[in-house]
Design a protein around this motif. Structure first.
Motif, PDB file in Angstrom:
ATOM      1  N   GLN A  49       0.825  -1.202   0.000  1.00 57.99           N
ATOM      2  CA  GLN A  49       0.000   0.000   0.000  1.00 57.99           C
ATOM      3  C   GLN A  49       0.859   1.253   0.000  1.00 57.99           C
ATOM      4  OE1 GLN A  49      -2.599  -0.337   3.372  1.00 57.99           O
ATOM      5  NE2 GLN A  49      -3.953  -1.837   2.381  1.00 57.99           N
ATOM      6  N   MET A  53       1.011   4.466  -2.803  1.00 55.98           N
ATOM      7  CA  MET A  53       0.511   5.779  -2.383  1.00 55.98           C
ATOM      8  C   MET A  53       1.466   6.892  -2.796  1.00 55.98           C
ATOM      9  SD  MET A  53      -0.875   4.923   1.416  1.00 55.98           S
ATOM     10  CE  MET A  53      -1.890   6.346   1.620  1.00 55.98           C
ATOM     11  N   ARG A  54       0.890   8.074  -2.950  1.00 57.76           N
ATOM     12  CA  ARG A  54       1.714   9.260  -3.202  1.00 57.76           C
ATOM     13  C   ARG A  54       2.240   9.772  -1.870  1.00 57.76           C
ATOM     14  NH1 ARG A  54      -2.030  13.276  -6.063  1.00 57.76           N
ATOM     15  NH2 ARG A  54      -3.640  12.009  -5.133  1.00 57.76           N
ATOM     16  N   GLN A  59       0.456   8.584   3.481  1.00 60.57           N
ATOM     17  CA  GLN A  59       1.550   7.631   3.402  1.00 60.57           C
ATOM     18  C   GLN A  59       2.328   7.600   4.716  1.00 60.57           C
ATOM     19  OE1 GLN A  59       4.873   8.518   0.817  1.00 60.57           O
ATOM     20  NE2 GLN A  59       5.020   6.372   0.197  1.00 60.57           N
ATOM     21  N   LYS A  62       0.451   5.520   7.209  1.00 61.96           N
ATOM     22  CA  LYS A  62       0.642   4.077   6.950  1.00 61.96           C
ATOM     23  C   LYS A  62       2.025   3.637   7.408  1.00 61.96           C
ATOM     24  CE  LYS A  62      -3.060   2.733   4.621  1.00 61.96           C
ATOM     25  NZ  LYS A  62      -3.928   1.665   5.000  1.00 61.96           N
TER      26      LYS A  62
END
Length: 134
Positions: A49, A53-54, A59, A62
């Motif tokens: 993931q 993600m950008r 991010q 996460k």
């Protein structure tokens, strides 16, 4: 009232066998291994993931969550290592106990063998002298 003043419930007697203790530790180690496997699966999912993600606050959130899970995994691994060392120590104790039991049995066999040998030599000496004098 009955609950407050009733007799204590009998608990299962604690097993004093070294093998039982080793088995319990092994089971706990297996449950910790299962937890580690689950954390590994989640960490790999978070890794995928994060790659997709950008960069940004989502991010970073996460990544923080993955770091917490990694810390938890390391804690579990430390506990598993402790349990493995305890299991090893218990196995060493069980081996020592078996060795002592074997030595004891061997000594008992030697004692009975020596007493029989002594009885035979005594009987042959006693009857040998009686037979030769008559």
């Amino acid at each position: 009232m009955e609950r407050a003043f009733s007799a204590k419930k009998e608990k299962d007697p604690a097993s004093s066998s070294v093998q039982d203790a080793s088995d319990r530790i092994t089971r706990r180690g297996e449950t910790i291994d299962d937890k580690i496997k689950k954390l590994d699966a989640e960490l790999s999912r978070y890794k995928e993931q994060i790659k997709k993600m950008r960069p940004g606050p989502a991010q970073e959130a996460k990544k923080a969550r993955a770091m917490r899970m990694l810390k938890q995994k390391r804690t579990y691994e430390g506990q598993r290592d402790m349990l493995c060392s305890e299991s090893f120590k218990l196995d060493q104790v069980a081996c020592a106990v078996e060795g002592i039991k074997d030595k004891d049995a061997q000594q008992n066999r030697h004692k009975t063998h020596n007493s029989r040998q002594c009885n035979r030599s005594f009987m042959s000496t006693l009857f040998g002298t009686c037979l030769s004098t008559s």
